[in-house]
Motif scaffolding. Structure first.
Motif, short mmCIF file in Angstrom:
data_model
loop_
_atom_site.label_atom_id
_atom_site.label_comp_id
_atom_site.label_asym_id
_atom_site.label_seq_id
_atom_site.Cartn_x
_atom_site.Cartn_y
_atom_site.Cartn_z
N ILE A 460 0.84 -1.20 0.00
CA ILE A 460 0.00 0.00 0.00
C ILE A 460 0.88 1.25 0.00
O ILE A 460 0.65 2.20 -0.76
N LEU A 461 1.91 1.23 0.83
CA LEU A 461 2.78 2.41 0.94
C LEU A 461 3.59 2.65 -0.33
O LEU A 461 3.89 3.80 -0.67
N ASN A 462 3.95 1.56 -1.04
CA ASN A 462 4.72 1.78 -2.27
C ASN A 462 3.87 1.74 -3.53
O ASN A 462 4.39 1.80 -4.65
N GLY A 463 2.56 1.65 -3.34
CA GLY A 463 1.64 1.79 -4.47
C GLY A 463 1.47 0.57 -5.33
O GLY A 463 0.99 0.67 -6.46
N THR A 464 1.83 -0.60 -4.84
CA THR A 464 1.70 -1.81 -5.65
C THR A 464 0.60 -2.75 -5.16
O THR A 464 0.48 -3.87 -5.66
N HIS A 465 -0.21 -2.31 -4.22
CA HIS A 465 -1.22 -3.20 -3.66
C HIS A 465 -2.39 -3.39 -4.63
O HIS A 465 -2.59 -2.60 -5.56
N ASP A 466 -3.14 -4.42 -4.38
CA ASP A 466 -4.41 -4.63 -5.06
C ASP A 466 -5.43 -5.01 -4.00
O ASP A 466 -5.07 -5.33 -2.85
N VAL A 467 -6.69 -4.94 -4.34
CA VAL A 467 -7.75 -5.37 -3.44
C VAL A 467 -8.29 -6.68 -3.97
O VAL A 467 -8.85 -6.73 -5.07
N PRO A 468 -8.12 -7.79 -3.25
CA PRO A 468 -8.50 -9.11 -3.76
C PRO A 468 -10.00 -9.36 -3.64
O PRO A 468 -10.71 -8.69 -2.88
N LEU A 469 -10.46 -10.34 -4.38
CA LEU A 469 -11.87 -10.74 -4.29
C LEU A 469 -12.24 -11.12 -2.86
O LEU A 469 -13.30 -10.72 -2.35
N ASP A 470 -11.37 -11.88 -2.21
CA ASP A 470 -11.56 -12.27 -0.81
C ASP A 470 -10.32 -11.83 -0.03
O ASP A 470 -9.21 -11.81 -0.58
N TYR A 471 -10.52 -11.50 1.23
CA TYR A 471 -9.38 -11.14 2.07
C TYR A 471 -9.32 -12.09 3.26
O TYR A 471 -10.18 -12.03 4.16
N GLN A 579 12.51 11.24 -25.61
CA GLN A 579 13.66 10.48 -25.15
C GLN A 579 13.64 9.06 -25.69
O GLN A 579 12.63 8.58 -26.20
N SER A 580 14.78 8.41 -25.57
CA SER A 580 14.97 7.13 -26.23
C SER A 580 14.28 5.99 -25.48
O SER A 580 13.87 6.11 -24.33
N CYS A 581 14.19 4.86 -26.18
CA CYS A 581 13.56 3.68 -25.60
C CYS A 581 14.30 3.22 -24.35
O CYS A 581 13.69 2.80 -23.37
N LEU A 582 15.62 3.27 -24.38
CA LEU A 582 16.38 2.81 -23.23
C LEU A 582 16.04 3.64 -21.99
O LEU A 582 15.86 3.09 -20.90
N ILE A 583 15.92 4.94 -22.15
CA ILE A 583 15.64 5.80 -21.00
C ILE A 583 14.24 5.54 -20.45
O ILE A 583 13.99 5.75 -19.26
N ARG A 584 13.34 5.03 -21.28
CA ARG A 584 12.00 4.67 -20.78
C ARG A 584 12.07 3.62 -19.69
O ARG A 584 11.14 3.45 -18.92
N SER A 585 13.20 2.90 -19.61
CA SER A 585 13.34 1.88 -18.56
C SER A 585 13.30 2.48 -17.17
O SER A 585 13.07 1.77 -16.19
N LEU A 586 13.54 3.79 -17.05
CA LEU A 586 13.54 4.45 -15.75
C LEU A 586 12.14 4.80 -15.27
O LEU A 586 11.96 5.18 -14.11
N ASP A 587 11.15 4.69 -16.13
CA ASP A 587 9.79 5.06 -15.74
C ASP A 587 9.32 4.18 -14.59
O ASP A 587 9.37 2.95 -14.67
N GLN A 588 8.86 4.82 -13.53
CA GLN A 588 8.34 4.09 -12.38
C GLN A 588 6.85 3.81 -12.56
O GLN A 588 6.10 4.64 -13.04
N SER A 589 6.44 2.63 -12.17
CA SER A 589 5.03 2.26 -12.29
C SER A 589 4.16 3.23 -11.51
O SER A 589 4.51 3.65 -10.40
N VAL A 590 3.02 3.57 -12.08
CA VAL A 590 2.10 4.45 -11.39
C VAL A 590 1.39 3.68 -10.29
O VAL A 590 1.15 2.47 -10.40
N ALA A 591 1.04 4.39 -9.24
CA ALA A 591 0.39 3.74 -8.10
C ALA A 591 -1.12 3.86 -8.18
O ALA A 591 -1.83 3.38 -7.31
N PHE A 592 -1.64 4.49 -9.21
CA PHE A 592 -3.07 4.75 -9.28
C PHE A 592 -3.64 4.20 -10.57
O PHE A 592 -2.91 3.93 -11.53
N VAL A 593 -4.95 4.03 -10.59
CA VAL A 593 -5.63 3.46 -11.75
C VAL A 593 -6.70 4.39 -12.29
O VAL A 593 -7.34 4.08 -13.29
N HIS A 594 -6.90 5.52 -11.64
CA HIS A 594 -7.98 6.43 -12.06
C HIS A 594 -7.41 7.64 -12.78
O HIS A 594 -6.24 7.96 -12.65
#
Length: 594
Positions: A460-471, A579-594
């Motif tokens: 949750i703190l690093n933005g990679t969580h999901d909400v599962p069907l069951d918890y 910028q080049s394709c290689l530099i795109r490797s630095l892109d950090q995943s977004v933590a949001f979906v909206h």
């Protein structure tokens, strides 16, 4: 990459290593060891902290050399794949072989091709913007939409572009180069009211078959699954009966019949007349930022989403639009390879050209060329109906007051998990779906949510969580039809003091729900794009000046957060375009979906 190729590059880099101050000349056995083949298959790229390049030849558009990278905090890998600027995969490792100087030092190395001509042009572009600007030029780092750091953006000295010199390869985007209302969120009347491309149900003017009409989008989405009128009516009739999604009832809202379906003109066959639909276009939105760090081929980013926002306009809402019903078509842009994404980004930045007037015939034509690449049938052959649509979302208070209610619909496929959909789902049709990252409403302010914030604290703190069907032992946790009674709505939980970094975890969890994002966490009155196309302050703050912050006081902790939503989107768009394709490797995943 062949063993001979590795050996040639290694030999050419010896002088570079000495010039770079990396130590004495390697012994012959060390050079030989660097030519050893890889022993195991590398993984896809993890998140990276930085990149640098040591060219073995004079810089050009295809310069061979040694690429080095460090992983972002918390990431782990033995070796991984990236995409070089020649479009070919390359391997970076930290095992002392194949160009890596020292095993286990956290510096991953590998041979590849970098377009240093393009990198030099980036430096020239930075210098040009510096010269024109009265304020310091910076590049921002964001975390969950909040600005956490600004770094001075200065061009590299020209003499760094030489064989053997380490050349930093940072991700650089110039946000002020993007005109937000031309390239990010487009709600200008001359676009959303273009009489050749849109239809206005209030004035009954425009082109009912235009490329930006509700009819066009639904017809292309339905493809051959069903006639578009039947496809549309089946979708809307889901509000008329109680649905079951993830084991819980989604109550009917019978006003769908009285407010929309009964008032909709029909053909002599009894079918809905889509040419006279009550849906009016209010915005076209470029969400390339949602593809950032999506770990596309060899670490590159994707192209995100293209969105169309429609407002239902009936005899009542034409004069009283605050009784709203918004429909958002959210398409996954079917551009996956890095050069495709780059071309897509360049086309959107091209709309910011000062010589291209917003809403002009030339502007609208260029925008149409972009949207048609996504919305036409069979643009995504691997998805249901061949449609690129990811989901259709609704946000409305028209069908029952005083609650704003949000729903999510996706094209059903028998390959999907049926628990994500209503039990009445039909293949190829828009069917009600669970609402991403949002539990069922009764879990708000519950100890179950406190436990979830604790057990899923790190993601949750690093933005990679999901909400599962069951918890855990709690079934049917992931929800559908979330509701907002007031614009102060948030997700909260008791005993936050027992949760590690509890106040921040609560905020990040709530911000990533549909309802928290549209209410208290962003101080928003239910809609980010309103029924008349007006933007929420959360978005509007940066539309005229991307450096304008939007400050929100946390309703629980009292912490003030400065959001720069538009700046973040603009910075990524500019970076992806230039910028080049290689530099795109630095892109950090977004933590949001909206």
């Amino acid at each position: 990459m062949t063993k001979r190729r590795l050996g040639t590059l290694a030999g050419g880099l010896l002088v570079g290593w000495l010039t770079a101050g990396c130590g004495a000349e390697p012994a012959q056995e060390q050079v030989a060891s660097q030519e050893q083949p890889l022993a195991e298959a590398p993984q896809r790229a993890p998140a990276l902290e930085n990149l640098e390049f040591i060219p073995s030849e004079m810089p050009s558009s295809a310069t061979p050399g040694l690429i080095r990278a460090r992983l972002a905090e918390g990431e782990k890998a033995t070796r991984f794949l990236l995409t070089g600027d020649d479009g070919k995969e390359l391997v970076l490792s930290d095992d002392g072989f194949n160009g890596d100087e020292k095993a286990g030092d956290g510096l991953f190395s590998g041979f590849g091709i970098v377009n240093l001509d393009e990198h030099r042009k980036t430096q020239e572009r930075i210098a040009a913007f510096q010269k024109e600007s009265t304020e310091p030029l910076t590049v921002a780092t964001f975390q969950d939409r909040v600005l956490v750091r600004e770094t001075a953006l200065v061009p590299l000295p020209s003499d760094v572009f030489a064989p053997g010199r380490p050349i930093p390869l940072p991700s650089t985007g110039i946000a002020r180069a993007v005109v937000p209302n031309k390239s990010l969120i487009i709600n200008h009347p001359s676009v959303v009211g273009d009489p050749t491309r849109t239809w206005d149900p209030c004035t009954r003017t425009g082109n009912p078959n235009g490329v930006w009409t509700f009819k066009h989008l639904m017809t292309e989405m339905a493809n051959t699954a069903a006639p578009a009128p039947a496809f549309t009516e089946r979708w809307l009739r889901q509000w008329l009966t109680t649905q079951s999604v993830n084991g819980r009832p989604v109550q009917a809202r019978s006003a769908m019949a009285t407010q929309i379906l009964n008032a909709w003109p029909r053909l002599s066959t009894g079918e809905l007349d889509l040419a006279r639909s009550p849906f009016k276009l209010v915005a076209i939105v470029n969400r390339l930022d949602l593809g950032r760090g999506s770990r596309g081929p060899y670490g590159t980013s994707g192209a995100g989403e293209l969105r169309f926002v429609f407002s239902v306009m009936t005899s009542m809402t034409c004069s009283r639009p605050y009784e709203g019903f918004l429909v958002i078509f959210e398409y996954g842009v079917p551009q996956n390879q890095c050069l495709q994404v780059k071309s897509w980004a360049q086309a959107w930045t091209g709309l910011s050209n000062p010589l291209l007037a917003l809403g002009s015939s030339a502007y609208n034509t260029q925008l149409q060329n972009l949207t048609q690449q996504v919305v036409l049938r069979n643009k995504a052959p691997g998805k249901p109906n061949g449609s690129a649509i990811n989901q259709v979302r609704t946000n409305e208070i028209m069908l029952s007051t005083p609650w704003w209610e949000m729903r999510e619909f996706r094209l059903f496929s028998t390959a999907a998990n049926p628990r994500h959909f209503t039990t009445t789902a039909v293949p190829g049709h828009l069917s009600e779906h669970v609402t991403v990252r949002t539990p069922f409403d009764p879990f708000n302010n519950s100890t179950t949510l406190t436990n979830f914030l604790t057990t899923h604290n790190a993601p949750i703190l690093n933005g990679t969580h999901d909400v599962p069907l069951d918890y855990g032992t709690t079934p049917n946790f992931l929800g559908a039809f979330p509701q907002m009674a007031t614009n102060t709505f948030i997700w909260n939980a008791p005993n936050l003091g027992s949760v590690p970094n509890g106040f921040n975890a609560r905020h990040k969890f709530s911000l990533n729900t549909c309802t928290g994002c549209h209410a208290g966490e962003t101080r928003t009155d239910f809609t980010h794009v309103g029924v008349s196309g007006a933007l929420s302050p959360f978005l509007a703050a940066g539309m005229t000046n991307v450096n304008n912050p939007y400050n929100v006081t946390d309703p629980v902790s009292g912490q003030v957060r400065s959001f720069f939503e538009i700046r973040e989107r603009a910075q990524h768009l500019d970076s992806a375009a230039h910028q080049s394709c290689l530099i795109r490797s630095l892109d950090q995943s977004v933590a949001f979906v909206h």
